[in-house]
Design a protein around this motif. Structure first.
Motif, PDB file in Angstrom:
ATOM      1  N   ALA A   1       0.828  -1.207   0.000  1.00  0.00           N
ATOM      2  CA  ALA A   1       0.000   0.000   0.000  1.00  0.00           C
ATOM      3  C   ALA A   1       0.863   1.257   0.000  1.00  0.00           C
ATOM      4  CB  ALA A   1      -0.921  -0.008   1.221  1.00  0.00           C
ATOM      5  N   ILE A   2       1.925   1.246   0.780  1.00  0.00           N
ATOM      6  CA  ILE A   2       2.845   2.381   0.808  1.00  0.00           C
ATOM      7  C   ILE A   2       3.479   2.597  -0.557  1.00  0.00           C
ATOM      8  CG2 ILE A   2       5.094   3.138   1.710  1.00  0.00           C
ATOM      9  CD1 ILE A   2       4.314   1.911   4.389  1.00  0.00           C
ATOM     10  N   TYR A   3       3.910   1.519  -1.184  1.00  0.00           N
ATOM     11  CA  TYR A   3       4.555   1.619  -2.489  1.00  0.00           C
ATOM     12  C   TYR A   3       3.618   2.208  -3.535  1.00  0.00           C
ATOM     13  CZ  TYR A   3       6.943   0.222  -6.772  1.00  0.00           C
ATOM     14  OH  TYR A   3       7.548   0.231  -7.999  1.00  0.00           O
ATOM     15  N   GLN A   4       2.375   1.744  -3.553  1.00  0.00           N
ATOM     16  CA  GLN A   4       1.418   2.251  -4.535  1.00  0.00           C
ATOM     17  C   GLN A   4       1.138   3.734  -4.323  1.00  0.00           C
ATOM     18  OE1 GLN A   4       0.269   0.789  -7.245  1.00  0.00           O
ATOM     19  NE2 GLN A   4       1.460  -1.051  -6.752  1.00  0.00           N
ATOM     20  N   ASP A   5       1.056   4.161  -3.064  1.00  0.00           N
ATOM     21  CA  ASP A   5       0.808   5.573  -2.797  1.00  0.00           C
ATOM     22  C   ASP A   5       2.007   6.425  -3.177  1.00  0.00           C
ATOM     23  OD1 ASP A   5      -1.745   5.164  -1.935  1.00  0.00           O
ATOM     24  OD2 ASP A   5      -1.253   5.120   0.194  1.00  0.00           O
ATOM     25  N   LEU A   6       3.206   5.938  -2.913  1.00  0.00           N
ATOM     26  CA  LEU A   6       4.403   6.675  -3.319  1.00  0.00           C
ATOM     27  C   LEU A   6       4.510   6.738  -4.834  1.00  0.00           C
ATOM     28  CD1 LEU A   6       7.116   5.372  -0.804  1.00  0.00           C
ATOM     29  CD2 LEU A   6       6.012   7.614  -0.837  1.00  0.00           C
TER      30      LEU A   6
ATOM     31  N   THR B   1       1.001  10.753   4.550  1.00  0.00           N
ATOM     32  CA  THR B   1      -0.396  10.355   4.412  1.00  0.00           C
ATOM     33  C   THR B   1      -0.529   8.851   4.284  1.00  0.00           C
ATOM     34  OG1 THR B   1      -0.356  10.515   1.991  1.00  0.00           O
ATOM     35  CG2 THR B   1      -0.898  12.515   3.227  1.00  0.00           C
ATOM     36  N   VAL B   2       0.629   8.172   4.134  1.00  0.00           N
ATOM     37  CA  VAL B   2       0.628   6.739   3.944  1.00  0.00           C
ATOM     38  C   VAL B   2       0.708   6.009   5.268  1.00  0.00           C
ATOM     39  CG1 VAL B   2       1.846   4.812   2.871  1.00  0.00           C
ATOM     40  CG2 VAL B   2       1.724   7.026   1.706  1.00  0.00           C
TER      41      VAL B   2
ATOM     42  N   HIS C   1      12.267   5.639   4.470  1.00  0.00           N
ATOM     43  CA  HIS C   1      11.722   6.514   5.512  1.00  0.00           C
ATOM     44  C   HIS C   1      10.326   6.046   5.922  1.00  0.00           C
ATOM     45  CE1 HIS C   1      10.711  10.165   7.725  1.00  0.00           C
ATOM     46  NE2 HIS C   1       9.584  10.208   7.035  1.00  0.00           N
ATOM     47  N   CYS C   2       9.519   5.646   4.955  1.00  0.00           N
ATOM     48  CA  CYS C   2       8.181   5.141   5.254  1.00  0.00           C
ATOM     49  C   CYS C   2       8.241   3.783   5.943  1.00  0.00           C
ATOM     50  CB  CYS C   2       7.362   5.027   3.969  1.00  0.00           C
ATOM     51  SG  CYS C   2       7.097   6.591   3.109  1.00  0.00           S
ATOM     52  N   LEU C   3       9.147   2.912   5.485  1.00  0.00           N
ATOM     53  CA  LEU C   3       9.257   1.587   6.078  1.00  0.00           C
ATOM     54  C   LEU C   3       9.763   1.650   7.508  1.00  0.00           C
ATOM     55  CD1 LEU C   3      10.681  -0.644   3.191  1.00  0.00           C
ATOM     56  CD2 LEU C   3       8.315  -0.089   3.766  1.00  0.00           C
ATOM     57  N   GLU C   4      10.657   2.584   7.781  1.00  0.00           N
ATOM     58  CA  GLU C   4      11.180   2.724   9.137  1.00  0.00           C
ATOM     59  C   GLU C   4      10.065   3.077  10.113  1.00  0.00           C
ATOM     60  OE1 GLU C   4      14.997   4.876  11.262  1.00  0.00           O
ATOM     61  OE2 GLU C   4      13.911   5.964   9.688  1.00  0.00           O
ATOM     62  N   SER C   5       9.212   4.013   9.714  1.00  0.00           N
ATOM     63  CA  SER C   5       8.082   4.374  10.566  1.00  0.00           C
ATOM     64  C   SER C   5       7.108   3.211  10.706  1.00  0.00           C
ATOM     65  CB  SER C   5       7.363   5.590   9.980  1.00  0.00           C
ATOM     66  OG  SER C   5       8.228   6.711   9.950  1.00  0.00           O
ATOM     67  N   LEU C   6       6.921   2.460   9.619  1.00  0.00           N
ATOM     68  CA  LEU C   6       6.029   1.306   9.671  1.00  0.00           C
ATOM     69  C   LEU C   6       6.554   0.257  10.647  1.00  0.00           C
ATOM     70  CD1 LEU C   6       3.624  -0.374   8.576  1.00  0.00           C
ATOM     71  CD2 LEU C   6       5.156  -1.157   6.756  1.00  0.00           C
TER      72      LEU C   6
ATOM     73  N   PHE D   1       8.654  -2.606  -6.360  1.00  0.00           N
ATOM     74  CA  PHE D   1       8.121  -3.386  -5.241  1.00  0.00           C
ATOM     75  C   PHE D   1       8.669  -4.812  -5.257  1.00  0.00           C
ATOM     76  CE2 PHE D   1       4.651  -6.165  -3.576  1.00  0.00           C
ATOM     77  CZ  PHE D   1       4.744  -5.777  -2.253  1.00  0.00           C
ATOM     78  N   TYR D   2       8.622  -5.462  -6.420  1.00  0.00           N
ATOM     79  CA  TYR D   2       9.110  -6.835  -6.475  1.00  0.00           C
ATOM     80  C   TYR D   2      10.633  -6.892  -6.393  1.00  0.00           C
ATOM     81  CZ  TYR D   2       4.541  -8.838  -7.287  1.00  0.00           C
ATOM     82  OH  TYR D   2       3.237  -9.240  -7.121  1.00  0.00           O
ATOM     83  N   GLY D   3      11.294  -5.837  -6.806  1.00  0.00           N
ATOM     84  CA  GLY D   3      12.736  -5.765  -6.592  1.00  0.00           C
ATOM     85  C   GLY D   3      13.061  -5.737  -5.102  1.00  0.00           C
ATOM     86  N   PHE D   4      12.250  -5.017  -4.336  1.00  0.00           N
ATOM     87  CA  PHE D   4      12.416  -4.965  -2.889  1.00  0.00           C
ATOM     88  C   PHE D   4      12.163  -6.334  -2.263  1.00  0.00           C
ATOM     89  CE2 PHE D   4      10.222  -4.351   1.251  1.00  0.00           C
ATOM     90  CZ  PHE D   4      11.314  -3.907   1.993  1.00  0.00           C
ATOM     91  N   LEU D   5      11.102  -7.024  -2.698  1.00  0.00           N
ATOM     92  CA  LEU D   5      10.805  -8.342  -2.153  1.00  0.00           C
ATOM     93  C   LEU D   5      11.904  -9.344  -2.474  1.00  0.00           C
ATOM     94  CD1 LEU D   5       6.969  -8.788  -2.808  1.00  0.00           C
ATOM     95  CD2 LEU D   5       8.136  -7.754  -0.858  1.00  0.00           C
ATOM     96  N   MET D   6      12.434  -9.274  -3.684  1.00  0.00           N
ATOM     97  CA  MET D   6      13.517 -10.176  -4.050  1.00  0.00           C
ATOM     98  C   MET D   6      14.763  -9.902  -3.219  1.00  0.00           C
ATOM     99  SD  MET D   6      14.709 -12.699  -5.736  1.00  0.00           S
ATOM    100  CE  MET D   6      13.567 -13.054  -7.068  1.00  0.00           C
TER     101      MET D   6
END
Length: 337
Positions: free
Chosen positions: A162-167, A175-176, A208-213, A239-244
């Motif tokens: 959800a964060i990735y799509q909003d960014l 807001t995410v 920055h968003c993931l750290e807060s999450l 997103f899939y690059g991050f997951l990999m």
């Protein structure tokens, strides 16, 4: 007293109530069988199975995913049961042996958890394949490490998506995140630059968003320091690059603690030794005794080995499986005639 000692063993964990409720539920469900050997023994065996990680075998998915310990136990059990699927993958890679599709891996998962959802298997496969080609073949190691990330961190990854799509849509990072960052500072987003979605998002803003999450989430998250180190060399990512990257990061794998390093993935001396003992007992292999006076090796006669009950069969399935086995003899006998 024995059961209380095991309760104290798990008192430091947040999910001790989950195990107590499950133990009592199984106790009530199987009270007739349990009355034969006592409640104290039941609780001892139950919490022993929790400690050893075998308590999740053949259980419903809602229980398998109920706690981080259950998820790690399921991952470890899946690896130990099916690691031979990929043990010789390098030798036979050219003829596609030991490579399976997502559907085939899902069948293996269902052998341990009958109602395991296909959706999770497909999401893990997409980390490896990067697309919707679910009929493509995957090696055991590639699927296993991708599955580990998707299964153990499933709620975290839903929030990340959800964060990735909003960014990607150019929304303000603050807001995410729910709740907002503890710093209370609002970062100004850069204006959209009409980048293709294939270009991904800015890595530093994403982190920055993931750290807060990770700071706010009540679910399991990868260590933020390892995520920061992983993203430090990237400017943009998908997103899939991050997951990999998560799936391949050995630091995150060690922090999770369920699977060995990739280089040791097919090594499990303890399990191999146990399997050899089990095979020897079931097949009634000849046992060599002391040498006789003539120099010949004395061999003990073969005997019929007693039936060995699987230590993995959970208590609440015993009566069901026994009932099913009672009606199987006639069918087996008729098929032999």
């Amino acid at each position: 007293l024995i059961s209380v000692s095991y309760c104290l063993l798990f008192a430091a964990q947040r999910h001790v109530l989950t195990y107590m409720e499950d133990a009592v539920s199984q106790l009530l469900e199987n009270r007739e069988d349990i009355s034969q050997y006592g409640i104290a023994r039941f609780f001892t065996e139950y919490f022993n199975s929790v400690r050893q990680g075998t308590h999740i075998l053949f259980r419903e998915f809602s229980f398998v995913q109920a706690t981080p310990h259950n998820r790690a136990s399921f991952l470890r059990t899946f690896w130990r049961c099916f690691r031979t699927v990929g043990k010789n993958g390098g030798k036979y890679f050219s003829i596609n042996c030991y490579l399976l599709t997502a559907q085939e891996y899902h069948c293996l998962l269902q052998l341990l958890c009958p109602d395991f959802p296909m959706e999770l298997t497909q999401k893990a496969a997409r980390i490896v394949l990067m697309d919707d080609a679910m009929d493509c073949l995957m090696s055991f190691s590639d699927f296993l490490f991708a599955f580990q990330i998707q299964f153990y961190y499933s709620e975290f990854l839903e929030s990340v998506a959800a964060i990735y799509q909003d960014l990607l849509a150019g929304k303000n990072p603050n807001t995410v995140i729910v709740p907002t960052s503890s710093s209370g500072q609002h970062r100004q987003r850069q204006p959209p630059n009409d980048c293709s979605p294939l270009d991904g998002v800015e890595a530093s803003l994403f982190y920055h968003c993931l750290e807060s999450l990770c700071d706010r989430s009540k679910y399991s998250c990868p260590p933020s320091a390892l995520v920061k180190e992983m993203l430090s060399s990237a400017q943009r990512l998908t997103f899939y690059g991050f997951l990999m990257a998560l799936a391949k990061d050995q630091g995150i794998n060690r922090a999770l603690g369920a699977l060995p390093d990739k280089g040791d993935l097919f090594l499990d001396p303890v399990m191999d030794q146990e399997l050899e003992k089990l095979v020897a007992q079931v097949s009634g292999l000849s046992v060599s005794g002391p040498s006789s006076s003539s120099g010949d090796t004395a061999t003990l006669p073969l005997r019929n080995s007693p039936r060995i009950n699987s230590p993995w069969k959970p208590l609440h399935h015993r009566r069901k499986m026994d009932a099913e086995s009672e009606g199987s003899n006639e069918e087996t006998d008729s098929s032999e005639n």
